[in-house]
Design an enzyme around this catalytic site. Structure first.
Site, short mmCIF file in Angstrom:
data_model
loop_
_atom_site.label_atom_id
_atom_site.label_comp_id
_atom_site.label_asym_id
_atom_site.label_seq_id
_atom_site.Cartn_x
_atom_site.Cartn_y
_atom_site.Cartn_z
N HIS A 229 0.86 -1.19 0.00
CA HIS A 229 0.00 0.00 0.00
C HIS A 229 0.89 1.23 0.00
O HIS A 229 1.84 1.32 0.78
CB HIS A 229 -0.91 0.01 1.22
CG HIS A 229 -2.09 0.91 1.05
ND1 HIS A 229 -1.98 2.28 1.08
CD2 HIS A 229 -3.40 0.64 0.80
CE1 HIS A 229 -3.17 2.82 0.88
NE2 HIS A 229 -4.06 1.85 0.71
N ARG A 275 -1.98 0.86 -7.51
CA ARG A 275 -1.22 0.86 -6.26
C ARG A 275 0.25 0.52 -6.44
O ARG A 275 1.12 1.13 -5.81
CB ARG A 275 -1.84 -0.16 -5.29
CG ARG A 275 -3.08 0.34 -4.61
CD ARG A 275 -3.61 -0.68 -3.63
NE ARG A 275 -4.79 -0.15 -2.96
CZ ARG A 275 -5.54 -0.86 -2.12
NH1 ARG A 275 -5.21 -2.11 -1.86
NH2 ARG A 275 -6.58 -0.32 -1.55
N HIS A 336 0.74 -4.84 2.27
CA HIS A 336 -0.69 -4.67 2.57
C HIS A 336 -1.54 -5.87 2.21
O HIS A 336 -2.42 -6.27 2.97
CB HIS A 336 -1.19 -3.44 1.81
CG HIS A 336 -2.65 -3.16 2.00
ND1 HIS A 336 -3.19 -2.90 3.24
CD2 HIS A 336 -3.69 -3.08 1.11
CE1 HIS A 336 -4.49 -2.67 3.11
NE2 HIS A 336 -4.82 -2.79 1.84
N ARG A 371 -4.05 -6.45 -7.18
CA ARG A 371 -5.48 -6.33 -6.85
C ARG A 371 -6.02 -4.93 -7.09
O ARG A 371 -5.43 -3.94 -6.67
CB ARG A 371 -5.70 -6.73 -5.38
CG ARG A 371 -7.14 -6.52 -4.91
CD ARG A 371 -7.31 -6.98 -3.49
NE ARG A 371 -6.56 -6.21 -2.52
CZ ARG A 371 -7.01 -5.10 -1.93
NH1 ARG A 371 -8.19 -4.60 -2.24
NH2 ARG A 371 -6.26 -4.48 -1.04
#
Length: 518
Positions: A229, A275, A336, A371
């Site tokens: 993250h 991300r 993360h 993701r």
């Protein structure tokens, strides 16, 4: 029905599975490493990405997910996620979940990085995970055939001829091993991001389910894909608290120590880039500027808005003397989410008969190499339900096989020594397998961590010993998988092989394969 379904994990995937198993009439036992609500789900901030907005449609959500996954998603799995998602979220609402609404009384939708439309529902501003977890727990506790076993760690999955027999768990209160058998086992134990020094995850997220499945002969896939993250709080004497991507979705932006916006020079989407891109860009910017943090500026959004939309972030930062309505938030990347895990098909089946996996512990191809934001809770809901369907069907049609308890002599624990080893290993994993990797570093950690895993293969009767063993196994697996990949893609970035043209394949492995080559 007399047969029992065993569920490892009490987050969104585990509770969803347990509820649906129980509603089908099966006795269900849910095992959790700590208290039943101490899990990643409870800490999740952002929300649930789901097609419920009239301006959205399945095609857009599918394409956004595929794009974020960098070409490595399983399209069929993604279509299932997106198309079954609305029913699961509506079910959650029927069970009492209270999502935030706009002034006209309809669901309030927000947007995060790499989403093309506003499709993310959220609760209590930035405490969606807590609302989801509490809703599922309340529902589960209305079902008398669900039993909870907190403070238990999965240590081994016992099999015969690649068929599930039983589980071995450590009761961390008594520090004794216990054995449970059932008609099927659903793994929903979460990922492995807490093996890193810098992480947004609770300390318990050390991949216990992944390692137990690996040791039992299950195939793992894409284990090198660890999502970092971009924005975890970086402040002296404060925990690495997650600063939700929703903050950038609402207009906050990143600046360096000169108060200069820098994301535009790294990606055309700037602060709303995927991300993996944002995390790497921050690392590059920190190296260029010789600093250990950058800043997320939300001051222009105003105190009233920040307090109402992000009450958790606002109050948590205030605990450490930071008023985010007046001062930019110091941040840096942290581990993360893990896209890799136990390989499953779209029905959550693994290569071990009777073993099913859902949520972050599994790799079904939904997330690919990276993701899409806020798809994780949705995955837990959708595939948790599918795991229940598959496990119940299997248990109804199979004969339960007896098993013999293994004779073990647990190694004695020097807990203080083991804790030091854990901290040292976390540091090394962050250095060698972090946001930016090198071939040399990955080879170094593979050699030392595999030897450490083999040395600690036999069980300890304490959590520290099991954690060290599992961390060593995971460091080896991540490094081994990453070294098989000949280029960089998604969340895996090796500075020695930065190109992605040779990386459009999945990396699968088993313990037999690794043992034969190392």
């Amino acid at each position: 029905m007399s047969k029992t379904i065993l569920v490892i994990g009490s987050g969104v995937a585990g509770l969803t599975s347990a509820i649906h198993c129980a509603m089908k009439g099966f006795n269900t036992i849910v095992f959790s490493k700590r208290e039943v609500d101490f899990c990643n789900t409870d800490k999740a901030q952002g929300g649930i990405a789901v097609v419920l907005n009239s301006e959205d449609d399945y095609k857009k959500h599918i394409e956004d997910t595929l794009r974020a996954g960098a070409g490595l998603c399983n399209r069929e799995a993604v279509e299932i996620l997106v198309k079954e998602g609305p029913e699961r979220v509506k079910e959650l609402i029927s069970w009492g979940a209270r999502f935030d609404k706009s002034k006209n009384g309809t669901l309030d939708f927000t947007r995060e990085a790499a989403h093309s439309v506003n499709r993310i529902v959220h609760a209590l501003g930035d405490a969606t995970g807590h609302e989801v977890e509490q809703t599922l727990l309340k529902k589960a506790k209305t079902l008398k055939n669900i039993t909870f076993k907190p403070f238990t760690i999965l240590t081994r999955i016992l099999t015969k001829n690649k068929k599930f027999l039983a589980i071995e768990v450590l009761d961390t209160k008594s520090e004794r091993y216990e054995y449970y058998t059932g008609g099927a086992l659903i793994l929903a134990s979460g990922g492995y991001a807490a093996i890193y020094k810098n992480t947004t995850n609770p300390e318990i997220t050390t991949g216990d389910g992944v390692v137990a499945a690996f040791m039992a002969g299950a195939t793992l896939e894409d284990m090198e894909f660890v999502q970092f993250h971009p924005t975890a709080l970086k402040r002296y004497n404060a925990p690495q608290f997650l600063i939700s991507e929703s903050l950038r979705g609402e207009g906050a932006y990143l600046v360096n120590d000169r108060n200069e916006r820098f994301m535009e020079k790294y990606h055309r989407l700037g602060d709303l880039a995927p991300r993996d891109v944002v995390a790497r860009s921050i690392v590059f910017e920190m190296k260029e500027r010789n600093i250990d943090r950058v800043y997320l500026d939300a001051t222009h959004l105003g105190e009233e808005f920040l307090k109402s939309r992000f009450p958790t972030i606002y109050s948590e930062c205030l605990k450490y003397g930071l008023d985010i309505s007046k001062e930019a938030i110091p941040v840096s990347p942290a581990a993360h989410y893990t896209m890799g895990g136990v390989k499953t098909d779209i029905d959550t089946k693994t290569n071990i008969e009777g073993l099913f996996a859902a949520g972050e512990v599994a790799c079904n191809g939904v997330h690919g190499a990276n993701r899409l934001a806020s798809n994780s809770i949705l995955e837990g809901l959708v595939y948790g339900k599918r795991a229940a369907d598959s496990a119940c069907k299997f248990a109804s049609n199979s004969e339960q096989i007896g098993f013999e308890k293994p004779k073990i002599a647990p190694k004695p624990c020097n807990k203080q020594f083991l804790r030091r080893r854990i901290l040292d290993l976390k540091e090394t994993i962050w250095e060698k397998l972090g946001v930016i990797r090198t071939i040399k570093g990955m080879k170094e950690i593979l050699n030392c961590s595999w030897a450490l895993f083999l040395k600690n293969y036999q069980p300890y009767n304490c959590e520290e010993g099991i954690t060290l063993r599992n961390m060593a196994a995971l460091a080896s697996i991540i490094a081994y998988s990453a070294l098989q990949r000949k280029g960089s893609i998604g969340a895996h970035y090796c500075i020695d092989t930065p190109h992605s043209y040779e990386s459009k394949e999945h990396i699968s492995l088993s313990i037999d394969e690794m043992a034969g080559k190392l």
